[in-house]
Design an enzyme around this catalytic site. Structure first.
Site, PDB file in Angstrom:
ATOM      1  CG  ASP A 151     -11.101  84.664 -75.326  1.00 44.14           C
ATOM      2  OD1 ASP A 151     -11.451  83.876 -74.681  1.00 44.14           O
ATOM      3  OD2 ASP A 151     -11.783  85.611 -75.521  1.00 44.14           O
TER       4      ASP A 151
HETATM    5  N1  URA Z   1     -13.947  88.025 -72.131  1.00 42.55           N
HETATM    6  C1  URA Z   1     -13.554  87.551 -73.356  1.00 42.55           C
HETATM    7  O1  URA Z   1     -14.262  87.704 -74.243  1.00 42.55           O
HETATM    8  N2  URA Z   1     -12.427  87.230 -73.575  1.00 42.55           N
HETATM    9  C2  URA Z   1     -11.515  87.219 -72.420  1.00 42.55           C
HETATM   10  O2  URA Z   1     -10.187  86.798 -72.780  1.00 42.55           O
HETATM   11  C3  URA Z   1     -11.712  87.396 -71.164  1.00 42.55           C
HETATM   12  C4  URA Z   1     -13.027  87.820 -71.058  1.00 42.55           C
END
Ligand code: URA
Length: 234
Positions: A103
């Site tokens: 993310d």
């Molecule tokens: N899970 C998440 O919630 N965010 C990420 O960036 C990676 C795995």
């Protein structure tokens, strides 16, 4: 045959301009002779190139470990945000792509490569490569969180494969946990933690299988994967 400045740039790795500077300052030796001309052509399979005392290995393909900073998207291009590819020299940033996604607000280990098969071996849930995350959370973790993670959580859109969670410590009212999952669904770790009572305020990926994030890398920095790291998934 490959140009020497391209070879140094790809295998050190560094920007092509940086490679040219190293050449001009007499820091690059090919088969025992100092070569200053970037246009010099060498056989990457047989030539021995030494740069600043380090023997450069010719890597087939490009494989890097990036410590992804917050605020950067895991995409090759984006109209709005800086991308992980923008963190690499333009000499080769068009060739590589991120292995999976983190993310925009997640930090940590992201592998960048130009090798589609290698990428598939790391991200396919069938390959069962566990990714490790450390999360800082608010809230209170359900007592049976480990069992829930192991059994799988049924969300509207999918059911998670067996995962692991370990409570690490509590500090300043936040709890810190380590989570291991072998999939990469959208916001998966955040959703799984929310399900067991913890809301993520900071997330960092620390490992992909046995490849660990190099602690010497500051957010935004990268380095080539070592032969040992590559051998894990080759
Ligand atoms: N899970 C998440 O919630 N965010 C990420 O960036 C990676 C795995």
């Amino acid at each position: 045959m490959i140009r020497l400045d391209k070879y140094v740039s790809e295998n050190l790795p560094c920007a092509r301009s940086e490679a040219k500077k190293l050449l001009a300052s007499g820091k690059v030796m090919v088969d025992g002779s100092i070569i200053k001309n970037g246009e010099y052509k060498l056989d990457e399979n047989s030539a021995e190139v030494i740069c600043g005392g380090k023997v450069l290995k010719s890597v087939k393909g490009l494989y890097y470990m990036l410590n992804k900073p917050e605020g950067v998207v895991s995409a090759v291009t984006d109209k709005e945000h800086k991308t992980v590819n923008d963190l690499f020299p333009k000499e080769f940033n068009k060739k590589i792509f991120p292995v999976g996604r983190l993310d925009i607000d997640t930090e940590g280990l992201l592998i960048m490569t130009d090798d589609g098969d290698f990428c598939h071996r790391l991200v396919s849930p069938k390959k069962q490569v566990y990714k490790t995350y450390v999360a800082k959370c608010t809230g209170e973790l359900a007592r049976d969180a480990a069992e829930i993670f192991k059994e799988g959580i049924s969300f509207k859109d999918f059911t998670t494969k067996p995962a692991e969670i370990e409570f690490l410590y509590e500090k300043d009212g936040f709890i810190f946990v380590e989570v291991k999952i072998c999939e990469g669904r959208f916001h998966q770790v955040k959703r799984m933690l929310h399900h067991v009572g913890a809301d993520v305020v900071y997330l960092k990926r620390t490992a992909i299988g046995d490849i660990l994030l190099d602690e010497k890398l500051e957010p935004g920095q990268y380095r080539a994967l070592t032969e040992e790291e590559l051998a894990i998934f080759k």
